[in-house]
Design a protein around this motif. Sequence first.
Motif, PDB file in Angstrom:
ATOM      1  N   UNK A 111       0.899  -1.148   0.012  1.00  0.00           N
ATOM      2  CA  UNK A 111       0.119  -0.110  -0.180  1.00  0.00           C
ATOM      3  C   UNK A 111       0.790   1.188   0.001  1.00  0.00           C
ATOM      4  N   UNK A 112       1.874   1.256   0.819  1.00  0.00           N
ATOM      5  CA  UNK A 112       2.762   2.412   0.782  1.00  0.00           C
ATOM      6  C   UNK A 112       3.456   2.674  -0.550  1.00  0.00           C
ATOM      7  N   UNK A 113       3.902   1.590  -1.305  1.00  0.00           N
ATOM      8  CA  UNK A 113       4.476   1.801  -2.526  1.00  0.00           C
ATOM      9  C   UNK A 113       3.507   2.271  -3.687  1.00  0.00           C
ATOM     10  N   UNK A 114       2.166   1.676  -3.668  1.00  0.00           N
ATOM     11  CA  UNK A 114       1.231   2.162  -4.496  1.00  0.00           C
ATOM     12  C   UNK A 114       0.966   3.606  -4.170  1.00  0.00           C
ATOM     13  N   UNK A 115       0.639   3.855  -2.929  1.00  0.00           N
ATOM     14  CA  UNK A 115       0.658   5.233  -2.762  1.00  0.00           C
ATOM     15  C   UNK A 115       1.679   6.137  -3.291  1.00  0.00           C
ATOM     16  N   UNK A 116       2.746   5.975  -2.930  1.00  0.00           N
ATOM     17  CA  UNK A 116       3.920   6.806  -3.379  1.00  0.00           C
ATOM     18  C   UNK A 116       4.032   6.913  -5.002  1.00  0.00           C
ATOM     19  N   UNK A 117       3.671   5.795  -5.674  1.00  0.00           N
ATOM     20  CA  UNK A 117       3.430   5.672  -6.999  1.00  0.00           C
ATOM     21  C   UNK A 117       2.717   6.714  -7.649  1.00  0.00           C
TER      22      UNK A 117
END
Length: 155
Positions: free
Chosen positions: A59-65
């Motif tokens: 979730x953190x990576x997708x939010x960052x993307x």
Amino acid sequence: MSNPGARDAPAAVLSLVGMVALVWFVARCLSRDHPLLGLRLFRSRLFSAGVFAAFSTMFAMMAAFLLIAQWLQLIDDASLIDVGVRLIPTALAGALASVAAPPLARLIGVRSVLAGGWPESACSFRGGGPSTSTWRWCWSRSASSALARSPSSRR
């Protein structure tokens, strides 16, 4: 949208139906010999921690993307293809890290790999291309956090 209260009743009914269905599903899974989802696995702290780490990272990576892509498009006026090209290092770092993590965890310990993974992830978002200063910064942060773990806590 002059009267949003008219849409509150269907939303409340559908939310209640969803909650009842969730309770029914959990009760059914706990009462079966061969459940669809083995909820008793979550009693294991190791399993729960692994699931939490995987989902929080995802979730953190997708939010960052999403945020970085929006930033590049709206603030930097980058084109769609330019944004995609700029995010390639991050995608490659994630792919390489997912392949390298299990052997590294067996070699130096799970906690050390997790501790070194956060700065390594930040490296791919730091951007700027493969300049000497970028890679020096990345490796120093990753190595220091991964090697800072004491030998007794590597399991």
